[in-house]
Scaffold this motif. Sequence first.
Motif, PDB file in Angstrom:
ATOM      1  N   HIS A   1       0.868  -1.181   0.000  1.00 51.15           N
ATOM      2  CA  HIS A   1       0.000   0.000   0.000  1.00 51.15           C
ATOM      3  C   HIS A   1       0.905   1.232   0.000  1.00 51.15           C
ATOM      4  O   HIS A   1       1.876   1.307   0.751  1.00 51.15           O
ATOM      5  N   PRO A   2       0.611   2.236  -0.815  1.00 51.47           N
ATOM      6  CA  PRO A   2       1.536   3.367  -0.944  1.00 51.47           C
ATOM      7  C   PRO A   2       1.586   4.283   0.269  1.00 51.47           C
ATOM      8  O   PRO A   2       2.541   5.051   0.427  1.00 51.47           O
ATOM      9  N   GLU A   3       0.569   4.205   1.164  1.00 47.52           N
ATOM     10  CA  GLU A   3       0.515   5.148   2.275  1.00 47.52           C
ATOM     11  C   GLU A   3       0.431   4.499   3.650  1.00 47.52           C
ATOM     12  O   GLU A   3       0.979   5.023   4.615  1.00 47.52           O
ATOM     13  N   ALA A   4      -0.257   3.378   3.772  1.00 49.80           N
ATOM     14  CA  ALA A   4      -0.535   2.787   5.084  1.00 49.80           C
ATOM     15  C   ALA A   4       0.640   1.947   5.569  1.00 49.80           C
ATOM     16  O   ALA A   4       0.682   0.734   5.383  1.00 49.80           O
ATOM     17  N   ALA A   5       1.625   2.627   6.178  1.00 47.88           N
ATOM     18  CA  ALA A   5       2.838   1.966   6.671  1.00 47.88           C
ATOM     19  C   ALA A   5       3.526   1.186   5.551  1.00 47.88           C
ATOM     20  O   ALA A   5       3.913   0.037   5.701  1.00 47.88           O
ATOM     21  N   SER A   6       3.713   1.840   4.435  1.00 47.26           N
ATOM     22  CA  SER A   6       4.236   1.213   3.225  1.00 47.26           C
ATOM     23  C   SER A   6       5.655   0.685   3.415  1.00 47.26           C
ATOM     24  O   SER A   6       6.494   1.315   4.063  1.00 47.26           O
ATOM     25  N   PHE A   7       5.935  -0.475   2.830  1.00 53.89           N
ATOM     26  CA  PHE A   7       7.291  -1.008   2.757  1.00 53.89           C
ATOM     27  C   PHE A   7       8.032  -0.494   1.527  1.00 53.89           C
ATOM     28  O   PHE A   7       9.241  -0.698   1.396  1.00 53.89           O
ATOM     29  N   LEU A   8       7.329   0.131   0.594  1.00 53.77           N
ATOM     30  CA  LEU A   8       7.952   0.570  -0.650  1.00 53.77           C
ATOM     31  C   LEU A   8       9.047   1.602  -0.360  1.00 53.77           C
ATOM     32  O   LEU A   8       8.786   2.671   0.190  1.00 53.77           O
ATOM     33  N   GLY A   9      10.261   1.280  -0.720  1.00 54.24           N
ATOM     34  CA  GLY A   9      11.380   2.192  -0.512  1.00 54.24           C
ATOM     35  C   GLY A   9      11.965   2.190   0.880  1.00 54.24           C
ATOM     36  O   GLY A   9      12.967   2.868   1.140  1.00 54.24           O
ATOM     37  N   VAL A  10      11.379   1.442   1.809  1.00 55.02           N
ATOM     38  CA  VAL A  10      11.811   1.498   3.215  1.00 55.02           C
ATOM     39  C   VAL A  10      13.278   1.107   3.380  1.00 55.02           C
ATOM     40  O   VAL A  10      14.008   1.724   4.155  1.00 55.02           O
ATOM     41  N   ALA A  11      13.719   0.084   2.660  1.00 56.70           N
ATOM     42  CA  ALA A  11      15.082  -0.410   2.861  1.00 56.70           C
ATOM     43  C   ALA A  11      16.134   0.640   2.542  1.00 56.70           C
ATOM     44  O   ALA A  11      17.260   0.569   3.052  1.00 56.70           O
ATOM     45  N   THR A  12      15.775   1.638   1.740  1.00 59.62           N
ATOM     46  CA  THR A  12      16.754   2.667   1.365  1.00 59.62           C
ATOM     47  C   THR A  12      17.103   3.582   2.532  1.00 59.62           C
ATOM     48  O   THR A  12      18.081   4.313   2.467  1.00 59.62           O
ATOM     49  N   ALA A  13      16.294   3.567   3.600  1.00 57.65           N
ATOM     50  CA  ALA A  13      16.494   4.492   4.718  1.00 57.65           C
ATOM     51  C   ALA A  13      17.427   3.944   5.791  1.00 57.65           C
ATOM     52  O   ALA A  13      17.720   4.643   6.765  1.00 57.65           O
ATOM     53  N   TYR A  14      17.887   2.708   5.631  1.00 58.01           N
ATOM     54  CA  TYR A  14      18.680   2.048   6.682  1.00 58.01           C
ATOM     55  C   TYR A  14      20.104   1.789   6.217  1.00 58.01           C
ATOM     56  O   TYR A  14      20.336   1.608   5.030  1.00 58.01           O
ATOM     57  N   PRO A  15      21.027   1.775   7.228  1.00 58.55           N
ATOM     58  CA  PRO A  15      20.877   1.995   8.663  1.00 58.55           C
ATOM     59  C   PRO A  15      20.345   3.394   8.968  1.00 58.55           C
ATOM     60  O   PRO A  15      20.592   4.331   8.209  1.00 58.55           O
ATOM     61  N   ALA A  16      19.638   3.513  10.092  1.00 56.46           N
ATOM     62  CA  ALA A  16      19.011   4.779  10.474  1.00 56.46           C
ATOM     63  C   ALA A  16      19.170   5.012  11.968  1.00 56.46           C
ATOM     64  O   ALA A  16      19.272   4.062  12.755  1.00 56.46           O
ATOM     65  N   TRP A  17      19.172   6.273  12.347  1.00 55.76           N
ATOM     66  CA  TRP A  17      19.190   6.613  13.766  1.00 55.76           C
ATOM     67  C   TRP A  17      17.807   6.369  14.364  1.00 55.76           C
ATOM     68  O   TRP A  17      16.794   6.740  13.769  1.00 55.76           O
ATOM     69  N   SER A  18      17.759   5.724  15.522  1.00 54.64           N
ATOM     70  CA  SER A  18      16.491   5.459  16.199  1.00 54.64           C
ATOM     71  C   SER A  18      16.466   6.169  17.540  1.00 54.64           C
ATOM     72  O   SER A  18      17.199   5.781  18.465  1.00 54.64           O
ATOM     73  N   PRO A  19      15.644   7.214  17.682  1.00 48.68           N
ATOM     74  CA  PRO A  19      15.549   7.893  18.976  1.00 48.68           C
ATOM     75  C   PRO A  19      15.087   6.965  20.097  1.00 48.68           C
ATOM     76  O   PRO A  19      15.504   7.129  21.243  1.00 48.68           O
ATOM     77  N   ARG A  20      14.232   6.004  19.784  1.00 51.62           N
ATOM     78  CA  ARG A  20      13.720   5.111  20.834  1.00 51.62           C
ATOM     79  C   ARG A  20      14.826   4.204  21.366  1.00 51.62           C
ATOM     80  O   ARG A  20      14.988   4.040  22.574  1.00 51.62           O
ATOM     81  N   GLU A  21      15.599   3.598  20.453  1.00 52.98           N
ATOM     82  CA  GLU A  21      16.691   2.723  20.886  1.00 52.98           C
ATOM     83  C   GLU A  21      17.959   3.483  21.244  1.00 52.98           C
ATOM     84  O   GLU A  21      18.892   2.914  21.783  1.00 52.98           O
ATOM     85  N   LYS A  22      17.983   4.769  20.853  1.00 55.12           N
ATOM     86  CA  LYS A  22      19.144   5.626  21.111  1.00 55.12           C
ATOM     87  C   LYS A  22      20.425   5.062  20.488  1.00 55.12           C
ATOM     88  O   LYS A  22      21.505   5.101  21.082  1.00 55.12           O
ATOM     89  N   ARG A  23      20.274   4.518  19.289  1.00 52.95           N
ATOM     90  CA  ARG A  23      21.424   4.027  18.536  1.00 52.95           C
ATOM     91  C   ARG A  23      21.041   3.902  17.068  1.00 52.95           C
ATOM     92  O   ARG A  23      19.852   3.995  16.715  1.00 52.95           O
ATOM     93  N   VAL A  24      22.015   3.676  16.233  1.00 57.73           N
ATOM     94  CA  VAL A  24      21.763   3.420  14.823  1.00 57.73           C
ATOM     95  C   VAL A  24      21.334   1.962  14.684  1.00 57.73           C
ATOM     96  O   VAL A  24      21.976   1.062  15.227  1.00 57.73           O
ATOM     97  N   ILE A  25      20.231   1.739  13.977  1.00 62.32           N
ATOM     98  CA  ILE A  25      19.708   0.380  13.814  1.00 62.32           C
ATOM     99  C   ILE A  25      19.663   0.000  12.336  1.00 62.32           C
ATOM    100  O   ILE A  25      19.657   0.855  11.453  1.00 62.32           O
ATOM    101  N   THR A  26      19.612  -1.286  12.097  1.00 61.34           N
ATOM    102  CA  THR A  26      19.493  -1.809  10.735  1.00 61.34           C
ATOM    103  C   THR A  26      18.020  -2.088  10.422  1.00 61.34           C
ATOM    104  O   THR A  26      17.165  -2.088  11.310  1.00 61.34           O
ATOM    105  N   LEU A  27      17.760  -2.380   9.160  1.00 59.76           N
ATOM    106  CA  LEU A  27      16.410  -2.770   8.764  1.00 59.76           C
ATOM    107  C   LEU A  27      15.983  -4.030   9.514  1.00 59.76           C
ATOM    108  O   LEU A  27      14.829  -4.160   9.936  1.00 59.76           O
ATOM    109  N   GLN A  28      16.909  -4.961   9.711  1.00 67.26           N
ATOM    110  CA  GLN A  28      16.585  -6.182  10.434  1.00 67.26           C
ATOM    111  C   GLN A  28      16.189  -5.861  11.882  1.00 67.26           C
ATOM    112  O   GLN A  28      15.212  -6.401  12.396  1.00 67.26           O
ATOM    113  N   ASP A  29      16.920  -4.962  12.528  1.00 67.32           N
ATOM    114  CA  ASP A  29      16.548  -4.536  13.884  1.00 67.32           C
ATOM    115  C   ASP A  29      15.119  -4.007  13.909  1.00 67.32           C
ATOM    116  O   ASP A  29      14.326  -4.357  14.782  1.00 67.32           O
TER     117      ASP A  29
END
Length: 277
Positions: A87-115
């Motif tokens: 689905h293009p809007e409802a928590a879409s997976f399209l393009g998501v992998a391109t954003a990782y690794p990413a900083w996660s404020p909740r985990e307070k560290r850089v996380i991978t897509l697998q994380d």
Amino acid sequence: MEPMFDNKRLLWLLALVAAFLFGPYRSPADEPNASQGTERKLPPGELGRLVQLGREIVENTHDHPLSKEFVGNSLDCTSCHLDAGTHPEAASFLGVATAYPAWSPREKRVITLQDRALNCFMRSQNGTRPPVGSQVAVAITAYITWLSTDQPIRMNPDKPLGPNHVPPLEQTTGDIDRGKTLYEDNCAYCHGDNGEGSDDGPPVWGDESYNDGAGLSRVPKLASWLKVAMPLDDTTLTSQEALDIAAYVNSHSRPKFRLQDHLPEEGKAGVYNGDGR
């Protein structure tokens, strides 16, 4: 004297210049998007099989033989990531992998897509985090990565969100009483009078729904998702109506999140997934 370029030569030259400046032409049908979804060609061999397995787990997470031991409620990944994440809007997976690794404020560290995928098992699915490198983990992230094929990598230094993440609403406050009426009129048919779910929709509160550590347990987060996702295939809610329903849904009891209850056994946070010696 013959002209330097006839029409055919001129068109050929223009095409050559365009290819040099812009790269090979790629039609919309070649790109992963909402209309195409997962119709793009699978990779060959074992990788393609694993991508397909990932989609099967996403669609049937709570009862798939490989993932059900890690799930503590009746939700599947596709309960929130509609259409198996296409689905293009409802928590879409399209393009998501391109954003990782990413900083996660909740985990307070850089996380991978697998994380990020495995953390959903602890919160949205009120279960246990599968081991890093396990077949479940690799299959789900292979599928999500496949949905980002040919898209440019843009790692996110602010939040673990992809390019098609659900945008927040400007308002943040909902009314529980109004939400109750709206829920009865718009939601109860699929999700049950008591939020217990049905064959047409997952449970939205109670023991079989997400716990209070999940993102959707926050009213603004749930409301922004409702605005682009519900009612299914007929998204007619206003921003205020979405907030009111979210306030009502999240006013009910749900499991409490305690991190230590959702982590794998000591020594099983990661696994060696190779057959070689």
